[in-house]
Design an enzyme around this catalytic site. Structure first.
Site, PDB file in Angstrom:
ATOM      1  N   CYS A 230      -2.109  -3.063   7.588  1.00 20.58           N
ATOM      2  CA  CYS A 230      -2.076  -3.901   6.394  1.00 20.58           C
ATOM      3  C   CYS A 230      -0.828  -4.766   6.305  1.00 20.58           C
ATOM      4  CB  CYS A 230      -2.227  -3.044   5.140  1.00 20.58           C
ATOM      5  SG  CYS A 230      -3.874  -2.313   4.994  1.00 20.58           S
TER       6      CYS A 230
ATOM      7  N   LYS B 160      -6.368  -5.065  -3.897  1.00 19.18           N
ATOM      8  CA  LYS B 160      -7.092  -5.656  -2.769  1.00 19.18           C
ATOM      9  C   LYS B 160      -8.107  -4.672  -2.226  1.00 19.18           C
ATOM     10  CE  LYS B 160      -3.573  -4.371   0.696  1.00 19.18           C
ATOM     11  NZ  LYS B 160      -4.335  -3.805   1.815  1.00 19.18           N
TER      12      LYS B 160
ATOM     13  N   ASP C  62       0.795  -1.241   0.000  1.00 16.01           N
ATOM     14  CA  ASP C  62       0.000   0.000   0.000  1.00 16.01           C
ATOM     15  C   ASP C  62       0.822   1.284   0.000  1.00 16.01           C
ATOM     16  OD1 ASP C  62      -1.944  -1.908   0.219  1.00 16.01           O
ATOM     17  OD2 ASP C  62      -2.649  -1.304   2.201  1.00 16.01           O
TER      18      ASP C  62
END
Length: 229
Positions: A169, A136, A24
């Site tokens: 995450c 995702k 991310d």
């Protein structure tokens, strides 16, 4: 096989079966004016984010040169939030992006809506040909994606984690990697966390003692350079 200095002890890895998982590293999470910055109270600190970006800038070219795969995770939702979950989904209830998309539509391009500035991977770490990008819609990179099958398809076993956020995450994906019989190794200085520092400390402690290993960029660079000598 190569020896990587790590905590709680050195770990032997096969670079041909290793991937860097870049979690991310998107404008929404890593840049001034992005979602975490706009949210307030999220713990965004540009002074901490920049060193993590710089560590990735050093690391990824060296990994590619050593034959290590580079896999990017990219968190995002469709504009209609159709993939955020139904009315009773805890993800829909708890993810700040969903709330901000609904309540602050004027900043929608700073969030993680697909094909917006916020959703895009930061310029410094633009994926290169041969890299893999896995989209995702949940904290874990394994949830509802083909990440596991892609890793198995490349015969990958060892996973070096970078990115954001250490305690969300990265933690979610690396723990699930452990449960799926991969070897998760956190590169501590190549990631950043949200919230108080104890959240980072908790994740690092968990991986040092239970779920894997913790290392740093210098140690990884040393391993990659020795392998090519």
């Amino acid at each position: 096989m190569a020896i990587l200095q790590a905590r709680p002890r050195e770990v032997e890895i096969d670079l041909a079966r290793t991937a860097v998982i870049v979690v991310d590293m998107q404008n929404a999470y890593a840049k001034k004016g992005g979602m975490l910055d706009l949210a307030g109270g999220s713990g965004f600190d540009e002074a901490k984010t920049k060193p993590a970006i710089e560590a990735n800038v050093r690391l990824l070219p060296a990994a590619r040169a050593a034959g290590v795969k580079v896999v990017y995770l990219q968190f995002g939702y469709r504009p209609d939030l159709g993939d955020a979950g139904g009315p009773m989904s805890p993800n829909r209830m708890r993810h700040m992006a969903v709330e901000m998309i609904s309540e602050r539509p004027e900043v929608g391009d700073k969030l993680i809506v697909e094909d917006t500035w916020g959703w895009r991977i930061i310029d410094e770490l633009t994926p290169e040909p041969g890299d893999i990008v896995v989209k995702k819609a949940r904290f874990s990179g394994f949830a509802g994606t083909d990440l596991e099958s892609r890793l198995h398809g490349m015969d990958v076993r060892h996973l070096l984690f970078t990115g954001v956020a250490t305690n969300v995450c990265v933690d979610s994906t690396a723990r699930e990697a452990y449960f799926r019989e991969f070897w998760p190794i956190l590169i501590e200085d190549a990631m950043d966390h949200t919230g108080p520092d104890f959240t980072r400390q908790a994740t690092i402690w968990s991986f040092e003692t239970k779920f894997g290993w913790v290392t740093d960029t210098d140690a990884v660079m040393d391993t990659l350079e020795r392998a090519q000598a």
